[in-house]
Design a protein around this motif. Structure first.
Motif, PDB file in Angstrom:
ATOM      1  N   ALA A  70      13.004  31.561  -2.194  1.00  0.00           N
ATOM      2  CA  ALA A  70      14.361  32.094  -2.003  1.00  0.00           C
ATOM      3  C   ALA A  70      15.170  32.064  -3.299  1.00  0.00           C
ATOM      4  CB  ALA A  70      15.084  31.298  -0.924  1.00  0.00           C
ATOM      5  N   LEU A  71      14.618  31.454  -4.343  1.00  0.00           N
ATOM      6  CA  LEU A  71      15.314  31.351  -5.627  1.00  0.00           C
ATOM      7  C   LEU A  71      15.060  32.595  -6.487  1.00  0.00           C
ATOM      8  CD1 LEU A  71      14.377  27.654  -6.543  1.00  0.00           C
ATOM      9  CD2 LEU A  71      16.599  28.471  -5.716  1.00  0.00           C
ATOM     10  N   PRO A  72      15.876  32.817  -7.510  1.00  0.00           N
ATOM     11  CA  PRO A  72      15.560  33.863  -8.478  1.00  0.00           C
ATOM     12  C   PRO A  72      14.191  33.612  -9.105  1.00  0.00           C
ATOM     13  CG  PRO A  72      17.808  33.087  -8.778  1.00  0.00           C
ATOM     14  CD  PRO A  72      17.161  32.146  -7.806  1.00  0.00           C
ATOM     15  N   GLN A 102       8.330  25.100 -14.848  1.00  0.00           N
ATOM     16  CA  GLN A 102       8.720  25.037 -13.440  1.00  0.00           C
ATOM     17  C   GLN A 102       9.523  23.774 -13.123  1.00  0.00           C
ATOM     18  OE1 GLN A 102       8.262  27.407 -10.578  1.00  0.00           O
ATOM     19  NE2 GLN A 102       9.945  25.979 -10.274  1.00  0.00           N
ATOM     20  N   PRO A 103       9.046  22.562 -13.458  1.00  0.00           N
ATOM     21  CA  PRO A 103       9.878  21.380 -13.167  1.00  0.00           C
ATOM     22  C   PRO A 103      11.191  21.380 -13.935  1.00  0.00           C
ATOM     23  CG  PRO A 103       7.898  20.768 -14.413  1.00  0.00           C
ATOM     24  CD  PRO A 103       7.710  22.179 -13.964  1.00  0.00           C
ATOM     25  N   GLY A 159      15.051  24.013  -8.630  1.00  0.00           N
ATOM     26  CA  GLY A 159      16.293  24.354  -7.951  1.00  0.00           C
ATOM     27  C   GLY A 159      16.998  25.561  -8.522  1.00  0.00           C
ATOM     28  N   THR A 160      16.505  26.082  -9.642  1.00  0.00           N
ATOM     29  CA  THR A 160      17.136  27.233 -10.294  1.00  0.00           C
ATOM     30  C   THR A 160      16.283  28.487 -10.171  1.00  0.00           C
ATOM     31  OG1 THR A 160      18.244  25.811 -11.900  1.00  0.00           O
ATOM     32  CG2 THR A 160      18.025  28.124 -12.486  1.00  0.00           C
ATOM     33  N   LEU A 168      18.040  30.627 -20.229  1.00  0.00           N
ATOM     34  CA  LEU A 168      17.446  31.290 -19.081  1.00  0.00           C
ATOM     35  C   LEU A 168      18.036  30.769 -17.773  1.00  0.00           C
ATOM     36  CD1 LEU A 168      13.699  31.309 -20.229  1.00  0.00           C
ATOM     37  CD2 LEU A 168      15.145  33.335 -19.877  1.00  0.00           C
ATOM     38  N   ALA A 169      18.280  29.465 -17.698  1.00  0.00           N
ATOM     39  CA  ALA A 169      18.865  28.896 -16.489  1.00  0.00           C
ATOM     40  C   ALA A 169      20.235  29.514 -16.209  1.00  0.00           C
ATOM     41  CB  ALA A 169      18.980  27.377 -16.618  1.00  0.00           C
ATOM     42  N   GLY A 170      21.031  29.717 -17.256  1.00  0.00           N
ATOM     43  CA  GLY A 170      22.329  30.358 -17.077  1.00  0.00           C
ATOM     44  C   GLY A 170      22.199  31.777 -16.557  1.00  0.00           C
TER      45      GLY A 170
END
Length: 249
Positions: free
Chosen positions: A16-18, A37-38, A42-43, A234-236
C-alpha cells in the motif's frame, strides 16, 4: 526465466506504500539495493530491476537491443506495481538511462538519476569498454576496484558483465520526441571524472516539469557507497514533499 523486477519486502502492508524502482549501473545487479528497504521502512516498498546476465539471471541471454530491455521491464512493472500507486524511478549511471526511457512509458511521480549523463550525450557510450582493455581498466579505477587484487575468475566475471551492458548501450539511439512531464533530479559527485557538469545539466532539457541538480562528494559511485543523502531525498519525494526545481527551459 528470471524476473525483471525484484523486491525484498516481507510485509504485505508495504504493497500500500509508494514504490521506489531502482536500476543499477552497468555490470551490476540489483541486490545492492536490498539494504535500502529497511532504510525506507514505512515510506516505500523498494523494487530493483534485474537485467539478464548477472546474479540470479547469469545464464540468461541479454536482450538484443536497449529498447527490448526497456519494454520487457515496463511490461513486468505494469504487472507488479498498480498503475495508481505512486512511483519514483531511481537509476545510477547506465541505470539512469534505462530509468529515463522507462519513465517515458510508465510516468512516475519523479525520475532521479545519479552519475548519469543526459540522454543526448549517450550515443556511442560504452565502445571503449567493449574494444579497449585500457578503457576497461579506467572503469575499474572509477569504481574504486583494483583489478590486481581480484582473482582471475572474479575479474573475468566483472569484465563479462560490464561488456554485456556496454554492448547494450551501443544499441541506444536518443530520439527526443515528447519531453517528460515529471520532475527530474540529477545527482552528481565532485570527484566524478566520467560525467561532466554539462552532461548533468543536460537533464533539464528532457522534462517540462522542472529540474534540480544535487551534489555530493566522492567518485562516480559516491551515491551508492554513501547513500544516506540520496535516501533522505528519495524519502521526501516518496512522501510527496516538494523540492526546489528550476523551471523547464
Amino acid at each position: 526465466m528470471g524476473t525483471w523486477i525484484s523486491t525484498w519486502s516481507t510485509d504485505p502492508a508495504d504493497a500500500a506504500l509508494p514504490a521506489l524502482l531502482c536500476l543499477p549501473p552497468a555490470g551490476a545487479g540489483c541486490q545492492q539495493f536490498r539494504s535500502w528497504q529497511p532504510a525506507l521502512t514505512g515510506t516505500a516498498q523498494v523494487y530493483g530491476v534485474q537485467l539478464p546476465g548477472r546474479e540470479n539471471r547469469w545464464r540468461e541471454p541479454m536482450p538484443d537491443t536497449f529498447g527490448e530491455a526497456v519494454a520487457a521491464t515496463a511490461e513486468e512493472l505494469a504487472a507488479t506495481v498498480a498503475a495508481d500507486r505512486p512511483l519514483i524511478v531511481f537509476g545510477h549511471s547506465f541505470g539512469g538511462l534505462l530509468g529515463y526511457e522507462l519513465s517515458r512509458l510508465v510516468r512516475p511521480r519523479a525520475l532521479v538519476v545519479s552519475g548519469c549523463r543526459a540522454p543526448g550525450f549517450w550515443d556511442g557510450a560504452g565502445r571503449g569498454i567493449v574494444d579497449d582493455a585500457e578503457e576497461l581498466d579506467k572503469l575499474f579505477d572509477t569504481a574504486g576496484v583494483d583489478p590486481a587484487l581480484l582473482d582471475e575468475a572474479t575479474r573475468d566475471l566483472m569484465v563479462a558483465m560490464l561488456r554485456k551492458d556496454a554492448r547494450l548501450s551501443l544499441s541506444y539511439v536518443h530520439r527526443p520526441g515528447d519531453r517528460l512531464d515529471v520532475p527530474v533530479h540529477a545527482w552528481g559527485a565532485d570527484g566524478d571524472e566520467t560525467v561532466s557538469s554539462e552532461e548533468l545539466d543536460g537533464w533539464a532539457a528532457v522534462t517540462t516539469a522542472g529540474f534540480a541538480r544535487h551534489r555530493t562528494t566522492g567518485g562516480h559511485h559516491a551515491v551508492l557507497r554513501r547513500p544516506e543523502p540520496v535516501l533522505e531525498h528519495l524519502a521526501g519525494l516518496l512522501r510527496g514533499e516538494g523540492a526546489p526545481l528550476t523551471p523547464a527551459p
